[in-house]
Design a protein around this motif. Structure first.
Motif, mmCIF file in Angstrom:
data_model
loop_
_atom_site.group_PDB
_atom_site.id
_atom_site.type_symbol
_atom_site.label_atom_id
_atom_site.label_comp_id
_atom_site.label_asym_id
_atom_site.label_seq_id
_atom_site.Cartn_x
_atom_site.Cartn_y
_atom_site.Cartn_z
ATOM 1 N N ARG A 97 0.808 -1.218 0.000
ATOM 2 C CA ARG A 97 0.000 0.000 0.000
ATOM 3 C C ARG A 97 0.847 1.277 0.000
ATOM 4 O O ARG A 97 0.538 2.246 -0.711
ATOM 5 N N GLU A 98 1.941 1.293 0.780
ATOM 6 C CA GLU A 98 2.664 2.540 1.019
ATOM 7 C C GLU A 98 3.936 2.729 0.191
ATOM 8 O O GLU A 98 4.286 3.861 -0.129
ATOM 9 N N TRP A 99 4.640 1.653 -0.142
ATOM 10 C CA TRP A 99 5.916 1.830 -0.826
ATOM 11 C C TRP A 99 5.811 2.558 -2.159
ATOM 12 O O TRP A 99 6.702 3.337 -2.499
ATOM 13 N N TYR A 125 16.686 3.633 1.517
ATOM 14 C CA TYR A 125 17.547 2.447 1.598
ATOM 15 C C TYR A 125 17.822 2.068 3.055
ATOM 16 O O TYR A 125 18.045 0.892 3.358
ATOM 17 N N SER A 126 17.851 3.052 3.956
ATOM 18 C CA SER A 126 18.015 2.734 5.377
ATOM 19 C C SER A 126 16.805 1.974 5.889
ATOM 20 O O SER A 126 16.941 1.020 6.668
ATOM 21 N N MET A 127 15.616 2.391 5.459
ATOM 22 C CA MET A 127 14.409 1.665 5.853
ATOM 23 C C MET A 127 14.455 0.234 5.346
ATOM 24 O O MET A 127 14.122 -0.711 6.079
ATOM 25 N N LEU A 128 14.879 0.040 4.090
ATOM 26 C CA LEU A 128 14.961 -1.315 3.534
ATOM 27 C C LEU A 128 15.940 -2.166 4.330
ATOM 28 O O LEU A 128 15.668 -3.337 4.615
ATOM 29 N N MET A 129 17.073 -1.586 4.705
ATOM 30 C CA MET A 129 18.063 -2.342 5.471
ATOM 31 C C MET A 129 17.513 -2.709 6.841
ATOM 32 O O MET A 129 17.723 -3.829 7.331
ATOM 33 N N PHE A 189 15.359 -4.659 -1.731
ATOM 34 C CA PHE A 189 15.558 -3.652 -2.778
ATOM 35 C C PHE A 189 14.770 -4.039 -4.032
ATOM 36 O O PHE A 189 14.125 -3.196 -4.654
ATOM 37 N N GLY A 190 14.819 -5.315 -4.402
ATOM 38 C CA GLY A 190 14.048 -5.777 -5.549
ATOM 39 C C GLY A 190 12.555 -5.557 -5.345
ATOM 40 O O GLY A 190 11.831 -5.205 -6.284
#
Length: 227
Positions: A97-99, A125-129, A189-190
């Motif tokens: 919903r949000e990304w 990218y910090s959130m993804l990590m 990331f993908g």
């Protein structure tokens, strides 16, 4: 369900086109994941890569707190582990919903991600990590034979695997046998790359990655709940 998600996605875009999205707004104040040696891992020394792994290990508890504060805005409690499958399902729904509201074409470039220090315009990218760390810790909680480590396998070294020398989750069975390398950050990331395309995005990625790898490690689960 897919049609409902598409309708929801359309409504989201109509709404967020009028103002900055809630996720983008929250990310403006997000604490960066300040690994000591940013950049493509293959171009870093082993010592630098070990420094990046050390940063993850030393800061994983704090980084979960940073992520937890972000997700609290959407009423997601990452510390409620009574039903891990339900937690992961709520996170999957949140991401779908949000990304897309925080997606930018430049940020979806793989080389940009590899080179980034995960701050400023690249804060997503910090959130993804941090999500990668959370998923990894959930796997380790249920499968203690798994652990964080650098991917130093010969297969990754001798092929263009981007996981080589990067902090990854090493999957081991209860018998100690090595089962494989899980590059959670690359997987996420993908997922971010695909987030604006509902027809290709994995709607259940978080749940699938955690539960399948716990199962791979051979630890006891039943319907996503610790037994």
């Amino acid at each position: 369900m897919l049609e409902a998600l598409r309708d929801s996605r359309t409504m989201n875009w109509n709404f967020f086109s009028k103002r900055k999205s809630a996720l983008k707004h929250r990310l403006e104040a997000y604490e960066p994941y300040a690994m000591p040696f940013p950049g493509t891992a293959r171009r870093l020394s082993i010592e630098q890569c070990e420094g990046n792994l050390g940063y993850l290990l030393d800061n994983r508890t704090h980084r979960q707190a940073v992520l937890g504060e972000l997700l609290r805005h959407w009423n997601i409690d990452i510390y409620d582990r009574t039903n891990v499958a339900a937690l992961l399902t709520s996170m999957d729904s949140w991401a779908v919903r949000e990304w897309p509201t925080a997606f930018e074409k430049e940020l979806g470039d793989r080389s940009t991600w590899h080179r980034s220090a995960k701050n400023g315009r690249h804060i997503v990218y910090s959130m993804l990590m941090d999500i990668a760390i959370l998923l990894g810790e959930l796997i380790i909680e249920q499968a203690p034979s798994c652990c964080w480590g650098l991917d130093l396998t010969e297969d990754s070294r001798d092929t263009p695997m981007e996981s080589y020398k990067r902090p990854t989750l090493l999957i081991h069975g209860r018998d100690g046998d090595f089962r494989g390398v899980l590059d959670l950050e690359a997987i996420l990331f993908g997922h971010y790359q695909n987030s604006e395309h509902l027809d290709v995005v994995d709607l259940h990625l978080f749940r699938r990655v955690v539960l399948e790898n716990v199962h791979e490690a051979g630890d006891p689960w039943k319907d996503g709940v610790r037994i």
